[in-house]
Design a protein around this motif. Structure first.
Motif, PDB file in Angstrom:
ATOM      1  N   LEU A  45      43.890 -15.647  32.564  1.00 44.52           N
ATOM      2  CA  LEU A  45      42.747 -15.893  33.445  1.00 44.52           C
ATOM      3  C   LEU A  45      41.565 -16.450  32.660  1.00 44.52           C
ATOM      4  CD1 LEU A  45      42.870 -12.694  35.707  1.00 44.52           C
ATOM      5  CD2 LEU A  45      43.822 -14.961  36.143  1.00 44.52           C
ATOM      6  N   ILE A  46      41.371 -15.944  31.452  1.00 46.17           N
ATOM      7  CA  ILE A  46      40.293 -16.462  30.604  1.00 46.17           C
ATOM      8  C   ILE A  46      40.547 -17.931  30.273  1.00 46.17           C
ATOM      9  CG2 ILE A  46      39.234 -16.282  28.321  1.00 46.17           C
ATOM     10  CD1 ILE A  46      39.704 -13.265  28.452  1.00 46.17           C
ATOM     11  N   GLN A  50      42.376 -20.101  32.004  1.00 45.93           N
ATOM     12  CA  GLN A  50      42.234 -20.909  33.216  1.00 45.93           C
ATOM     13  C   GLN A  50      40.764 -21.161  33.536  1.00 45.93           C
ATOM     14  OE1 GLN A  50      44.413 -19.126  36.456  1.00 45.93           O
ATOM     15  NE2 GLN A  50      46.332 -19.097  35.315  1.00 45.93           N
ATOM     16  N   THR A  51      39.941 -20.115  33.418  1.00 42.23           N
ATOM     17  CA  THR A  51      38.511 -20.265  33.686  1.00 42.23           C
ATOM     18  C   THR A  51      37.885 -21.275  32.729  1.00 42.23           C
ATOM     19  OG1 THR A  51      38.381 -17.976  34.461  1.00 42.23           O
ATOM     20  CG2 THR A  51      36.315 -19.039  33.869  1.00 42.23           C
ATOM     21  N   TYR A 100      38.810 -24.805  33.792  1.00 39.06           N
ATOM     22  CA  TYR A 100      38.029 -25.239  34.959  1.00 39.06           C
ATOM     23  C   TYR A 100      36.616 -25.633  34.547  1.00 39.06           C
ATOM     24  CZ  TYR A 100      41.774 -23.123  37.726  1.00 39.06           C
ATOM     25  OH  TYR A 100      42.988 -22.793  38.280  1.00 39.06           O
ATOM     26  N   ASN A 101      35.991 -24.818  33.688  1.00 37.72           N
ATOM     27  CA  ASN A 101      34.618 -25.102  33.261  1.00 37.72           C
ATOM     28  C   ASN A 101      34.538 -26.382  32.424  1.00 37.72           C
ATOM     29  OD1 ASN A 101      33.553 -22.847  34.545  1.00 37.72           O
ATOM     30  ND2 ASN A 101      33.806 -21.527  32.761  1.00 37.72           N
ATOM     31  N   THR A 151      31.066 -23.191  26.793  1.00 34.04           N
ATOM     32  CA  THR A 151      32.274 -22.731  27.490  1.00 34.04           C
ATOM     33  C   THR A 151      33.310 -22.240  26.491  1.00 34.04           C
ATOM     34  OG1 THR A 151      31.936 -24.215  29.367  1.00 34.04           O
ATOM     35  CG2 THR A 151      34.176 -23.437  28.975  1.00 34.04           C
ATOM     36  N   THR A 177      34.541 -18.405  26.012  1.00 31.92           N
ATOM     37  CA  THR A 177      35.974 -18.085  26.086  1.00 31.92           C
ATOM     38  C   THR A 177      36.409 -17.272  24.882  1.00 31.92           C
ATOM     39  OG1 THR A 177      36.407 -20.116  27.331  1.00 31.92           O
ATOM     40  CG2 THR A 177      38.286 -19.073  26.241  1.00 31.92           C
ATOM     41  N   GLU A 181      35.132 -13.696  25.199  1.00 25.90           N
ATOM     42  CA  GLU A 181      35.931 -12.915  26.148  1.00 25.90           C
ATOM     43  C   GLU A 181      37.278 -12.525  25.544  1.00 25.90           C
ATOM     44  OE1 GLU A 181      34.978 -11.710  29.079  1.00 25.90           O
ATOM     45  OE2 GLU A 181      33.009 -12.521  28.587  1.00 25.90           O
TER      46      GLU A 181
END
Length: 421
Positions: free
Chosen positions: A44-45, A47-48, A51-52, A119, A123, A126
């Motif tokens: 999920l990290i 993928q985010t 997207y960013n 970004t 990432t 996270e």
């Protein structure tokens, strides 16, 4: 001969679970990490972040804007002259306009590049936070794993104790038949046998719960038939104390994020250059002397520079520097506490090593005392109660040695876990 071969083949083909699978600590830690639900957060990290980054890259594409308006005004522009034989049309007080504008960035001051760096830095932060959370699983696995090993040792000692109590019970029973001992002596041994059996039941129940928790944590089928191998005791951890904990990676990632945020602040205060083209339809059009709906277009180069950002630039930079200093203090505090814990664990390991060196001597002496007490019981100069006390003292000494052995290995692994060595 054929039957022997057939029997051997059957034994080979039997599944491993019949005899109990062999498990080691490293496998349990790896499986616990793979089984933990939080590990799904990695994808999920990623993928985010994708997207960013994709959204930031779209800043290089032409930006389209559609606008429309209708107005009514009290006065309109008029020529303050009159021309003979010519009627100059008067503009309508109600005016309309619809415009489409395409704006293409030529230079944005490094804003989009800084956004992508932030970004990537976010990432990484996270991911490092997730690494820290997952690393705590090692300690939970260690507690369960070494708890089971300790219970196994205690159960082994319990079996030895029960066998010895049964041997002495049979011996005293024969004495009773010969009139040398009485029923109270047998009753005293029977009480100890019952106590030992109760203790075994408690140990087995606790071990079963530990196996259930370890099985749930690793996501594999682990039960009492499983054989847990005792980890090797690598004492190089006593000399190599460089800290490699994931928290240090988190502190570094957070500092990198602060630098990226500072770069974005600087980019926001730089001038921006873009090309644009507008196409529209309205009344009036570009010709203000024509009071009719018409099409129009306009294109060019635009320079924009928001100077108001310099008002707060210094304060914003100082805020980031303060956050960076706070992060450095947290890192220093973490290393300080970890170093204290390392010294404490090293002292504990040295203490257990010293204790273990004397455990064998204590057991040897306890065995001699018990043997002497057994001879005295045979000669009628010592009571069975005194013999039971010496038997329990020897058992206690053996259990303490087993406990110290497991504690030593566990302390070594706690040290390894504290510095991620």
């Amino acid at each position: 001969m054929k039957q022997l071969i057939l029997y051997s083949m059957v034994l080979i083909c039997l599944p491993l679970s019949v005899f109990g699978q062999r498990i080691n600590l490293d496998d349990c830690q790896t499986k616990a990490r793979a089984n933990y639900p939080l590990v799904k957060q990695y994808s999920l990290i990623e993928q985010t972040a994708q997207y960013n980054i994709s959204n930031a890259n779209k800043g290089y594409l032409p930006q389209l804007t559609l606008s429309a308006k209708g107005t009514y005004q009290s006065q309109v522009t008029k020529l303050p002259i009159t021309i003979p034989n010519m009627t100059i049309p008067e503009l309508s007080k109600d005016q309309y306009q619809a415009v489409v504008e395409a704006n293409q960035v030529i230079w944005d001051g490094g804003n989009i590049s800084a956004q992508k760096k932030i970004t990537n830095a976010n990432t990484e932060v996270e991911k490092k936070k997730l690494e820290v959370d997952l690393y705590t699983l090692n300690d939970r696995v260690n507690q369960l794993y070494f708890g089971i090993l300790l219970l196994n040792e205690q159960l082994r000692q319990n079996d030895i104790l029960q066998n010895e109590l049964q041997t002495n019970y049979n011996r005293i029973a024969s004495y009773k038949q010969n009139g040398i001992a009485n029923q109270s002596d047998l009753d005293a041994l029977k009480v100890e046998q019952i106590n030992a059996q109760q203790r075994k039941t408690e140990l087995e129940s606790t071990r079963k719960s530990y196996f259930i928790m370890l099985s749930a944590l690793t996501g594999t089928s682990i039960d009492e038939k499983s054989e847990l191998s005792k980890p090797e005791m690598n004492l190089t951890s006593l000399t190599e104390t460089t800290n490699h904990r994931p928290e240090l990676g988190l502190f570094a990632a957070q500092n990198k994020l602060f630098e990226s945020q500072k770069e974005l602040l600087n980019a926001g205060n730089r001038p921006k250059v873009s090309a644009f083209i507008q196409g529209g339809y309205g009344r009036p059009g570009m010709n203000m002397l024509t009071n009719a709906f018409s099409e129009f277009y306009i294109g060019g180069i635009r320079l924009s520079w928001n100077l108001s950002g310099f008002y707060t630039q210094k304060n914003n930079v100082n805020k980031l520097e303060t956050s960076k200093k706070s992060n450095d203090i947290q890192k220093e505090t973490f290393l300080f506490n970890a170093d204290l814990k390392t010294k404490q664990q090293q002292t504990e390991i040295e203490k257990l090593q010293s204790t273990l060196s004397s455990d064998d001597e204590i057991i040897r002496l306890r065995e001699n005392i018990k043997k002497s007490a057994s001879v005295k019981v045979d000669n009628g100069t010592l009571t069975v109660t005194d013999l039971i006390r010496e038997i329990n003292a020897e058992d206690q000494a053996k259990q303490l040695k087993s406990l110290h052995e497991i504690q030593l290995i566990m302390s070594v692994y706690q040290l390894k876990n504290n510095i991620n060595n």
